[in-house]
Structure formats: structure tokens, C-alpha cells
Write a protein that holds these residues in place. Structure first.
Motif, PDB file in Angstrom:
ATOM      1  N   GLY A 120       2.672 -26.552   8.061  1.00  6.57           N
ATOM      2  CA  GLY A 120       1.776 -26.754   6.938  1.00  6.57           C
ATOM      3  C   GLY A 120       1.766 -25.569   5.998  1.00  6.57           C
ATOM      4  O   GLY A 120       2.641 -24.703   6.044  1.00  6.57           O
ATOM      5  N   ARG A 121       0.786 -25.527   5.136  1.00  3.23           N
ATOM      6  CA  ARG A 121       0.657 -24.450   4.146  1.00  3.23           C
ATOM      7  C   ARG A 121       0.365 -23.123   4.848  1.00  3.23           C
ATOM      8  O   ARG A 121      -0.452 -23.041   5.756  1.00  3.23           O
ATOM      9  CB  ARG A 121      -0.490 -24.778   3.186  1.00  3.23           C
ATOM     10  CG  ARG A 121      -0.702 -23.712   2.068  1.00  3.23           C
ATOM     11  CD  ARG A 121      -0.108 -24.159   0.787  1.00  3.23           C
ATOM     12  NE  ARG A 121      -0.223 -23.169  -0.286  1.00  3.23           N
ATOM     13  CZ  ARG A 121      -1.233 -23.127  -1.158  1.00  3.23           C
ATOM     14  NH1 ARG A 121      -2.226 -23.986  -1.062  1.00  3.23           N
ATOM     15  NH2 ARG A 121      -1.223 -22.239  -2.138  1.00  3.23           N
ATOM     16  N   TYR A 122       1.038 -22.091   4.391  1.00  2.00           N
ATOM     17  CA  TYR A 122       0.848 -20.729   4.903  1.00  2.00           C
ATOM     18  C   TYR A 122       0.591 -19.857   3.678  1.00  2.00           C
ATOM     19  O   TYR A 122       1.492 -19.588   2.893  1.00  2.00           O
ATOM     20  CB  TYR A 122       2.102 -20.279   5.643  1.00  2.00           C
ATOM     21  CG  TYR A 122       2.115 -18.854   6.161  1.00  2.00           C
ATOM     22  CD1 TYR A 122       2.008 -18.594   7.521  1.00  2.00           C
ATOM     23  CD2 TYR A 122       2.289 -17.778   5.294  1.00  2.00           C
ATOM     24  CE1 TYR A 122       2.064 -17.291   8.007  1.00  2.00           C
ATOM     25  CE2 TYR A 122       2.329 -16.478   5.768  1.00  2.00           C
ATOM     26  CZ  TYR A 122       2.217 -16.234   7.127  1.00  2.00           C
ATOM     27  OH  TYR A 122       2.275 -14.940   7.595  1.00  2.00           O
ATOM     28  N   LEU A 123      -0.658 -19.468   3.474  1.00  2.00           N
ATOM     29  CA  LEU A 123      -1.025 -18.651   2.323  1.00  2.00           C
ATOM     30  C   LEU A 123      -1.727 -17.385   2.821  1.00  2.00           C
ATOM     31  O   LEU A 123      -2.871 -17.431   3.267  1.00  2.00           O
ATOM     32  CB  LEU A 123      -1.942 -19.432   1.386  1.00  2.00           C
ATOM     33  CG  LEU A 123      -2.398 -18.708   0.109  1.00  2.00           C
ATOM     34  CD1 LEU A 123      -1.208 -18.243  -0.720  1.00  2.00           C
ATOM     35  CD2 LEU A 123      -3.317 -19.609  -0.716  1.00  2.00           C
ATOM     36  N   MET A 124      -1.006 -16.277   2.769  1.00  2.00           N
ATOM     37  CA  MET A 124      -1.529 -15.005   3.258  1.00  2.00           C
ATOM     38  C   MET A 124      -1.564 -13.989   2.109  1.00  2.00           C
ATOM     39  O   MET A 124      -0.677 -13.960   1.260  1.00  2.00           O
ATOM     40  CB  MET A 124      -0.668 -14.452   4.403  1.00  2.00           C
ATOM     41  CG  MET A 124      -1.142 -13.097   4.933  1.00  2.00           C
ATOM     42  SD  MET A 124      -0.099 -12.425   6.269  1.00  2.00           S
ATOM     43  CE  MET A 124      -0.757 -13.319   7.678  1.00  2.00           C
ATOM     44  N   VAL A 125      -2.623 -13.173   2.108  1.00  2.00           N
ATOM     45  CA  VAL A 125      -2.765 -12.086   1.149  1.00  2.00           C
ATOM     46  C   VAL A 125      -2.922 -10.792   1.927  1.00  2.00           C
ATOM     47  O   VAL A 125      -3.698 -10.724   2.886  1.00  2.00           O
ATOM     48  CB  VAL A 125      -3.984 -12.295   0.239  1.00  2.00           C
ATOM     49  CG1 VAL A 125      -4.098 -11.160  -0.783  1.00  2.00           C
ATOM     50  CG2 VAL A 125      -3.901 -13.630  -0.487  1.00  2.00           C
ATOM     51  N   LEU A 126      -2.175  -9.772   1.513  1.00  2.00           N
ATOM     52  CA  LEU A 126      -2.261  -8.462   2.168  1.00  2.00           C
ATOM     53  C   LEU A 126      -2.461  -7.375   1.116  1.00  2.00           C
ATOM     54  O   LEU A 126      -1.788  -7.366   0.079  1.00  2.00           O
ATOM     55  CB  LEU A 126      -0.993  -8.144   2.961  1.00  2.00           C
ATOM     56  CG  LEU A 126      -0.567  -9.127   4.050  1.00  2.00           C
ATOM     57  CD1 LEU A 126       0.527 -10.050   3.497  1.00  2.00           C
ATOM     58  CD2 LEU A 126      -0.052  -8.408   5.285  1.00  2.00           C
ATOM     59  N   LEU A 127      -3.385  -6.471   1.385  1.00  2.00           N
ATOM     60  CA  LEU A 127      -3.509  -5.228   0.635  1.00  2.00           C
ATOM     61  C   LEU A 127      -3.060  -4.109   1.566  1.00  2.00           C
ATOM     62  O   LEU A 127      -3.546  -4.004   2.692  1.00  2.00           O
ATOM     63  CB  LEU A 127      -4.943  -4.991   0.184  1.00  2.00           C
ATOM     64  CG  LEU A 127      -5.390  -5.750  -1.060  1.00  2.00           C
ATOM     65  CD1 LEU A 127      -6.880  -5.507  -1.303  1.00  2.00           C
ATOM     66  CD2 LEU A 127      -4.595  -5.341  -2.293  1.00  2.00           C
ATOM     67  N   ILE A 128      -2.131  -3.308   1.088  1.00  2.00           N
ATOM     68  CA  ILE A 128      -1.543  -2.244   1.906  1.00  2.00           C
ATOM     69  C   ILE A 128      -1.804  -0.934   1.181  1.00  2.00           C
ATOM     70  O   ILE A 128      -1.334  -0.739   0.053  1.00  2.00           O
ATOM     71  CB  ILE A 128      -0.034  -2.487   2.098  1.00  2.00           C
ATOM     72  CG1 ILE A 128       0.184  -3.860   2.753  1.00  2.00           C
ATOM     73  CG2 ILE A 128       0.599  -1.381   2.928  1.00  2.00           C
ATOM     74  CD1 ILE A 128       1.567  -4.411   2.592  1.00  2.00           C
ATOM     75  N   LEU A 129      -2.585  -0.042   1.779  1.00  2.00           N
ATOM     76  CA  LEU A 129      -3.001   1.148   1.060  1.00  2.00           C
ATOM     77  C   LEU A 129      -2.991   2.385   1.931  1.00  2.00           C
ATOM     78  O   LEU A 129      -3.202   2.325   3.147  1.00  2.00           O
ATOM     79  CB  LEU A 129      -4.384   0.959   0.449  1.00  2.00           C
ATOM     80  CG  LEU A 129      -5.535   0.656   1.396  1.00  2.00           C
ATOM     81  CD1 LEU A 129      -6.825   1.206   0.842  1.00  2.00           C
ATOM     82  CD2 LEU A 129      -5.670  -0.860   1.579  1.00  2.00           C
ATOM     83  N   ASP A 130      -2.731   3.489   1.307  1.00  2.00           N
ATOM     84  CA  ASP A 130      -2.847   4.795   1.935  1.00  2.00           C
ATOM     85  C   ASP A 130      -4.337   5.103   2.068  1.00  2.00           C
ATOM     86  O   ASP A 130      -5.062   5.093   1.065  1.00  2.00           O
ATOM     87  CB  ASP A 130      -2.161   5.832   1.044  1.00  2.00           C
ATOM     88  CG  ASP A 130      -2.187   7.231   1.625  1.00  2.00           C
ATOM     89  OD1 ASP A 130      -2.972   7.486   2.564  1.00  2.00           O
ATOM     90  OD2 ASP A 130      -1.430   8.081   1.128  1.00  2.00           O
ATOM     91  N   PRO A 131      -4.856   5.345   3.294  1.00  2.00           N
ATOM     92  CA  PRO A 131      -6.289   5.615   3.438  1.00  2.00           C
ATOM     93  C   PRO A 131      -6.786   6.742   2.547  1.00  2.00           C
ATOM     94  O   PRO A 131      -7.943   6.750   2.116  1.00  2.00           O
ATOM     95  CB  PRO A 131      -6.433   5.971   4.922  1.00  2.00           C
ATOM     96  CG  PRO A 131      -5.277   5.317   5.583  1.00  2.00           C
ATOM     97  CD  PRO A 131      -4.158   5.364   4.587  1.00  2.00           C
ATOM     98  N   GLU A 132      -5.904   7.689   2.252  1.00  2.00           N
ATOM     99  CA  GLU A 132      -6.310   8.795   1.387  1.00  2.00           C
ATOM    100  C   GLU A 132      -6.674   8.295  -0.006  1.00  2.00           C
ATOM    101  O   GLU A 132      -7.450   8.932  -0.719  1.00  2.00           O
ATOM    102  CB  GLU A 132      -5.178   9.827   1.301  1.00  2.00           C
ATOM    103  CG  GLU A 132      -5.597  11.161   0.737  1.00  2.00           C
ATOM    104  CD  GLU A 132      -6.656  11.857   1.586  1.00  2.00           C
ATOM    105  OE1 GLU A 132      -7.441  12.633   1.017  1.00  2.00           O
ATOM    106  OE2 GLU A 132      -6.695  11.617   2.817  1.00  2.00           O
ATOM    107  N   ARG A 133      -6.107   7.133  -0.378  1.00  2.00           N
ATOM    108  CA  ARG A 133      -6.412   6.541  -1.680  1.00  2.00           C
ATOM    109  C   ARG A 133      -7.905   6.265  -1.821  1.00  2.00           C
ATOM    110  O   ARG A 133      -8.484   6.365  -2.908  1.00  2.00           O
ATOM    111  CB  ARG A 133      -5.607   5.262  -1.826  1.00  2.00           C
ATOM    112  CG  ARG A 133      -5.876   4.469  -3.082  1.00  2.00           C
ATOM    113  CD  ARG A 133      -5.117   5.050  -4.252  1.00  2.00           C
ATOM    114  NE  ARG A 133      -5.600   4.488  -5.502  1.00  2.00           N
ATOM    115  CZ  ARG A 133      -5.378   5.021  -6.683  1.00  2.00           C
ATOM    116  NH1 ARG A 133      -4.687   6.136  -6.780  1.00  2.00           N
ATOM    117  NH2 ARG A 133      -5.841   4.461  -7.776  1.00  2.00           N
ATOM    118  N   LEU A 134      -8.542   5.891  -0.699  1.00  2.00           N
ATOM    119  CA  LEU A 134      -9.967   5.564  -0.737  1.00  2.00           C
ATOM    120  C   LEU A 134     -10.844   6.800  -0.868  1.00  2.00           C
ATOM    121  O   LEU A 134     -12.039   6.684  -1.134  1.00  2.00           O
ATOM    122  CB  LEU A 134     -10.359   4.784   0.518  1.00  2.00           C
ATOM    123  CG  LEU A 134      -9.720   3.406   0.669  1.00  2.00           C
ATOM    124  CD1 LEU A 134     -10.151   2.756   1.969  1.00  2.00           C
ATOM    125  CD2 LEU A 134     -10.072   2.513  -0.504  1.00  2.00           C
TER     126      LEU A 134
END
Length: 322
Positions: A120-134
């Protein structure tokens, strides 16, 4: 944030890890999937230094494929459509559907296994970030803030994906803007998502360390709770099924999943309500019955409290949407 080009570059995807190699060369690109494991598109955008957005929209066959988690980064993964199970090399497994967000923090790049549970439908969203960015503007988190938000090194944490967060991710995969304004729009939406997430009451304290046996039991409890939204198990039945006392189950479920049993069920029902209301053949009363509400009025009250619209008005708005 830096200016980001639209994803005009396109490549054929040969492996589910292709995006990682391409991310070192391009700020925005698309990958066309045409494989037995899935057909559709993957899009990747560098929103800012140390911050990537990755979306996968596939018609997915059941199966298993590798999923690469970059090292020295925090990966936030959510399934908007479909269900998958991500398995870490150490054996921990996390089932993702539309109600939870997986946070992974790895010292080195790590290959997970992505098990698609059904076609079926596979809809994935990922945010990939350097923790230091926060720790930099506009977020400006302290070390204590990060400790409350991120799992420990080489560990994972699941957080509930509430309605506001879910809607924000939906906006990212279906942006209502023309391509010229897409970079600015995605940057704004990523900031909105992180602000909502960082304001979540589940981040009051650091993620608890959970023994593998308890982790398996709590994952099983969640699956059992949400297997039939119309007739969910009672606490007594659920605790007996997973071999944990009622008091321990209530406490550990809240600690591990970031919400109570009743809140978990409530959020799952409302997300399913959004989907069912898209089918005009179903009456409002039938939708309420399918979700386990004894009276349609109770469903209408709960839905309006969450979305600001009655189910009927929500359905009308969806019909008018472009």
C-alpha cells in the motif's frame, strides 16, 4: 536560513541509501523509485546547514530494505500513510504509523532494517539535523533542553505525533505554493514543526531508559490497544495480555510513549476520523460507530475540540480543497 533551490535534479534510485551519497553533492534532488520494494518518488532538501528534509512517497510492496541513519545527527522519522517497523542493529524494533515520531541519535552511521508490514501507500517524512543546530538561533536550546528532547547516544525514543505536528508534516509533503516559493515555505514549516515538538509536554523530562523486555511489552501494549479502535481492550485485559501489572503498565506506558493509554487511543481515533471523513459514502454516525463512540454527539464534540470544526464542516472544507 540559507536559500534553497527547488529539487530540479532527478536521479533513478538504485538503493534506499542513495540519498546519503547525493546529499554530499547537492542541496536539493529527487529520486525516482521503480523497484519491487516500491514505486514513486523520494525528495531531499538541505533546508539549512545541518538540517535536511527527506520525504518518501511510494506505492510500497511488503518487504524489507535497509534504512541508513547518519551519524552525529538526530533523525526524526514519521509515517503519514502506511505502517512500517524500523529495527535497530541491536534488535530494538519500533512500529511507525500515523501516531508517533521516532527520534534516533547515533554516534556513527547505522543501517536499520525497514520492514513494510503490508502493501500500500508508504509516505514517510524525515528531518535530519545536527543537534548543535538546535543550540543556535532561532532555537537557542541549552544542554538541558537537548537532554530532555533527544535520546541518549546510540539510542532511540518514540514521541506521540499529535494533530498539530501531523498536519505540519502533511503540509510539507503537499505544499500549497508554487515552486519559486517552495524553499522558503519548507524552511518555515520545518521551524514550525520543531517549535511545536519542543513545546510538547512529553519533553518535560529526559527519555527513560527502558529494559528490552519492558520495551517489547510496551510496544505490544500499544499495538493491542490500537488494533481495534471500535472495541479497544480494557486495562485489566491489556495488562494480562502483556504480563504487566495495571499500575506498572499505566506508569511505564506514559513514560515510554509520552502519553497515557487514553490519550493514545483518543489521538488514534481522531487521526482515523480524518481519513474516514474523506469517504463521502460514510455517514457521520457510521464514522463515529467505526471509531467506538457510543453516540455521534460525543464524536462531534471530541472532533470539534481538536480541529475547531464539526465533522460535517470538516468534510465540506475537504471537498472545497484544491
Amino acid at each position: 536560513m540559507s536559500t534553497m533551490p527547488a529539487a530540479s535534479l532527478q536521479y533513478d534510485c538504485r538503493s534506499s541509501t542513495d540519498w546519503y551519497a547525493l546529499s554530499a553533492r547537492h542541496d536539493a534532488f529527487r529520486l525516482r523509485w521503480d523497484q519491487p520494494t516500491g514505486r514513486g518518488w523520494e525528495a531531499c532538501y538541505r533546508l539549512a546547514p545541518g538540517l535536511w528534509l527527506r520525504t518518501l512517497d511510494l506505492e510500497q510492496a511488503s518487504g524489507c530494505l535497509p534504512a541508513w541513519i547518519p551519524g552525529n545527527h538526530l533523525t526524526l522519522a514519521a509515517m503519514l500513510d502506511g505502517t512500517t517497523r524500523l529495527e535497530a542493529p541491536e534488535g530494538a524494533a519500533f512500529e511507525l504509523s500515523g501516531d508517533r515520531l521516532l527520534c534516533s541519535h547515533r554516534r556513527q552511521g547505522t543501517a536499520f532494517r525497514d520492514h513494510c508490514l503490508e502493501p500500500g501507500r508508504y509516505l514517510m517524512v524525515l528531518l535530519i539535523l545536527d543537534p548543535e543546530r538546535l543550540r543556535q538561533p532561532p532555537f537557542g536550546l541549552t544542554a538541558d533542553d537537548l537532554a530532555a528532547f533527544a535520546p541518549g547516544i546510540d539510542d532511540e525514543r518514540c514521541l506521540p505525533l499529535d494533530t498539530a505536528l501531523h498536519r505540519c508534516l502533511r503540509d510539507m509533503v503537499s505544499p500549497p505554493v508554487d515552486p519559486r516559493r517552495l524553499p522558503l515555505y519548507l524552511q518555515a514549516k520545518s521551524s514550525e514543526f520543531l517549535c511545536l515538538l519542543l513545546s510538547s509536554p512529553t519533553l518535560v523530562s529526559p527519555a527513560p531508559r527502558v529494559a528490552p523486555r519492558d520495551r517489547q511489552a510496551l510496544e505490544a501494549a500499544r499495538r493491542r490497544l490500537l488494533a481495534d479502535l471500535a472495541r479497544p481492550p480494557r486495562l485489566t485485559e491489556l495488562s494480562r495480555d502483556i504480563g504487566m501489572s495495571e499500575s506498572k503498565l499505566k506508569q511505564r506506558f506514559r513514560e515510554y510513549h509520552g502519553q497515557s493509554l487514553s490519550d493514545c487511543l483518543h489521538q488514534a481515533r481522531l487521526r482515523e476520523a480524518e481519513r474516514l471523513l474523506g469517504d463521502d459514502r460514510l455517514s457521520i454516525a457510521r464514522v463515529a460507530e467505526a471509531l467506538g463512540y457510543e453516540h455521534p454527539a460525543n464524536f462531534t464534540t471530541a472532533f470539534k475540540r481538536e480541529f475547531g470544526l464539526t465533522p460535517r464542516d470538516y468534510r465540506k472544507r475537504q471537498r472545497l480543497a484544491p
